[in-house]
Motif scaffolding. Sequence first.
Motif, PDB file in Angstrom:
ATOM      1  N   ARG A  11       0.784  -1.268  -0.125  1.00  0.00           N
ATOM      2  CA  ARG A  11      -0.053  -0.152   0.047  1.00  0.00           C
ATOM      3  C   ARG A  11       0.841   1.177  -0.007  1.00  0.00           C
ATOM      4  N   GLN A  12       2.034   1.077   0.451  1.00  0.00           N
ATOM      5  CA  GLN A  12       3.009   2.244   0.562  1.00  0.00           C
ATOM      6  C   GLN A  12       3.849   2.377  -0.662  1.00  0.00           C
ATOM      7  N   LEU A  13       3.907   1.445  -1.264  1.00  0.00           N
ATOM      8  CA  LEU A  13       4.427   1.397  -2.686  1.00  0.00           C
ATOM      9  C   LEU A  13       3.184   1.903  -3.694  1.00  0.00           C
ATOM     10  N   ALA A  14       2.172   1.532  -3.515  1.00  0.00           N
ATOM     11  CA  ALA A  14       1.082   2.037  -4.358  1.00  0.00           C
ATOM     12  C   ALA A  14       0.865   3.715  -4.161  1.00  0.00           C
ATOM     13  N   GLU A  15       1.006   4.217  -3.114  1.00  0.00           N
ATOM     14  CA  GLU A  15       1.075   5.462  -3.065  1.00  0.00           C
ATOM     15  C   GLU A  15       2.172   6.331  -3.670  1.00  0.00           C
ATOM     16  N   TYR A  16       3.489   5.668  -3.654  1.00  0.00           N
ATOM     17  CA  TYR A  16       4.525   6.001  -4.509  1.00  0.00           C
ATOM     18  C   TYR A  16       4.277   6.012  -5.722  1.00  0.00           C
ATOM     19  N   GLN A  17       3.534   5.035  -6.126  1.00  0.00           N
ATOM     20  CA  GLN A  17       3.188   4.888  -7.634  1.00  0.00           C
ATOM     21  C   GLN A  17       1.976   6.199  -7.948  1.00  0.00           C
ATOM     22  N   ARG A  18       1.458   6.385  -7.437  1.00  0.00           N
ATOM     23  CA  ARG A  18       0.657   7.485  -7.431  1.00  0.00           C
ATOM     24  C   ARG A  18       1.360   8.946  -7.563  1.00  0.00           C
ATOM     25  N   HIS A  19       2.208   8.974  -6.795  1.00  0.00           N
ATOM     26  CA  HIS A  19       3.226  10.139  -6.973  1.00  0.00           C
ATOM     27  C   HIS A  19       4.009  10.370  -8.152  1.00  0.00           C
ATOM     28  N   LEU A  20       4.262   8.815  -8.678  1.00  0.00           N
ATOM     29  CA  LEU A  20       5.060   8.859  -9.964  1.00  0.00           C
ATOM     30  C   LEU A  20       4.027   9.300 -11.174  1.00  0.00           C
ATOM     31  N   PHE A 310       2.229  10.395 -21.667  1.00  0.00           N
ATOM     32  CA  PHE A 310       1.912   9.220 -21.071  1.00  0.00           C
ATOM     33  C   PHE A 310       0.573   9.172 -20.123  1.00  0.00           C
ATOM     34  N   ALA A 311      -0.157   9.915 -20.303  1.00  0.00           N
ATOM     35  CA  ALA A 311      -1.520   9.971 -19.633  1.00  0.00           C
ATOM     36  C   ALA A 311      -2.312   8.876 -19.530  1.00  0.00           C
ATOM     37  N   ALA A 312      -2.176   7.883 -20.578  1.00  0.00           N
ATOM     38  CA  ALA A 312      -2.753   6.690 -20.568  1.00  0.00           C
ATOM     39  C   ALA A 312      -2.315   5.516 -19.471  1.00  0.00           C
ATOM     40  N   PHE A 313      -1.024   5.814 -19.171  1.00  0.00           N
ATOM     41  CA  PHE A 313      -0.138   4.967 -18.218  1.00  0.00           C
ATOM     42  C   PHE A 313      -0.299   5.678 -16.707  1.00  0.00           C
ATOM     43  N   ARG A 314      -0.486   6.844 -16.647  1.00  0.00           N
ATOM     44  CA  ARG A 314      -0.332   7.649 -15.089  1.00  0.00           C
ATOM     45  C   ARG A 314      -1.705   7.742 -14.701  1.00  0.00           C
ATOM     46  N   ARG A 315      -2.512   6.590 -14.181  1.00  0.00           N
ATOM     47  CA  ARG A 315      -3.786   6.748 -14.066  1.00  0.00           C
ATOM     48  C   ARG A 315      -4.088   5.125 -13.200  1.00  0.00           C
ATOM     49  N   ASP A 316      -4.931   5.219 -12.555  1.00  0.00           N
ATOM     50  CA  ASP A 316      -5.599   3.952 -12.296  1.00  0.00           C
ATOM     51  C   ASP A 316      -6.564   3.263 -13.146  1.00  0.00           C
ATOM     52  N   ARG A 317      -6.124   2.320 -13.915  1.00  0.00           N
ATOM     53  CA  ARG A 317      -6.812   1.651 -14.818  1.00  0.00           C
ATOM     54  C   ARG A 317      -7.973   0.952 -14.359  1.00  0.00           C
ATOM     55  N   THR A 318      -7.905   0.278 -13.016  1.00  0.00           N
ATOM     56  CA  THR A 318      -9.019  -0.355 -12.465  1.00  0.00           C
ATOM     57  C   THR A 318     -10.174   0.399 -12.082  1.00  0.00           C
ATOM     58  N   LEU A 319     -10.305   1.664 -12.163  1.00  0.00           N
ATOM     59  CA  LEU A 319     -11.430   2.335 -11.905  1.00  0.00           C
ATOM     60  C   LEU A 319     -12.312   2.407 -12.942  1.00  0.00           C
TER      61      LEU A 319
END
Length: 358
Positions: A11-20, A310-319
């Motif tokens: 979950r911490q790594l996921a927060e970092y991914q959102r930062h990226l 790269f907007a297509a990859f900088r998002r949460d696809r699962t939504l």
Amino acid sequence: MYHPIKEQNMRQLAEYQRHLWTEPQLTFLFFELTDRCNLNCIHCGSRCLNSNDTYLAFSVIEKTLAEVSERYASENIMICVTGGEPMLHPDFLKVILKAHRYGFPVGITTNGTLIDDNMAQKLVKAGLDTVAISIDGLEAEHDNFRRTPGAFKKAIGGAHALMRAGIEPEALTVVHKDNFDQLEDIYKLVKAENFNSWRVVNMDPIGRALEHKELIPDGMELKQLYDFIREKRYDPENEMEVTYGCSHFVTYNYERELRDYYFQCGAGTKVAGIMADGSIGACLDIERRPELIQGNIYKDSFCDIWENKFAAFRRDRTLESRTCNDCQQREVCMGDSAHTWDYDNDEPLFCVNNMIRK
């Protein structure tokens, strides 16, 4: 097995991914030098053939390396040279040498069939750091999967040439239904041939593998594969590194036990790829759809593209996915790997969590 600390860490790594998503950190830059290959592998994600003839011009490769080294810290970015078979590019060695001189670590992925002692020495002089050579079974199965008689002997010969030159190659094995029962024998083989590392991946539903879906491992086989990798990684009598590839969230039961890190798909946030025709994208295994191509280095600045697209990859696809929406692990998985996502239906083509619990 599941442990709360795994979930906390992921979950911490996921927060970092959102930062990226807003501050991407280029870590791996792939150059697909050519779409030509001297083999005709059943699973090829890029559908490469010996009759293909697209070559990325050395001039734009050099321009991109210079630009990236000026904008970012080159020592923190791995240049990954691939293809097709990258050694078929006429300036293959010049690419490695130039990347090395700009201060990048450099690695290649190759089928190994074109490496002899002379080439191995040239690779050392050019400054190559790492090599991954495909070993997809014992001799008969490897040659069958690569659809090229003699490919196995040449690959092993290439690995030995690299070792004599002072480079320790990694063996890379794609696991599918026809070589699944050879796992123990392949393990013994790569140990006997003195590979320093064995990286195992499963056949994914991409590229030519879509024409051979009957070979893709099922959930039971995936679980057996993961158990096998874990057993070998923690075998006190085994000194060779054994690891699962970067693809796929393997559930909390297996995360951090099959590789030295937790799953995170870095496509478009840490990983970029330049295709043989100059197209700029994320991971080179991703389906090459117009909306996923971000630009072209023959006319665009790579760094400007990296920082602003790269907007297509900088998002949460699962939504946007019905399959993922109710999954309790979607916040850490984030739709798994971008290369096995169905962009037409917003669904994962490959979900380990669903496969191994059935």
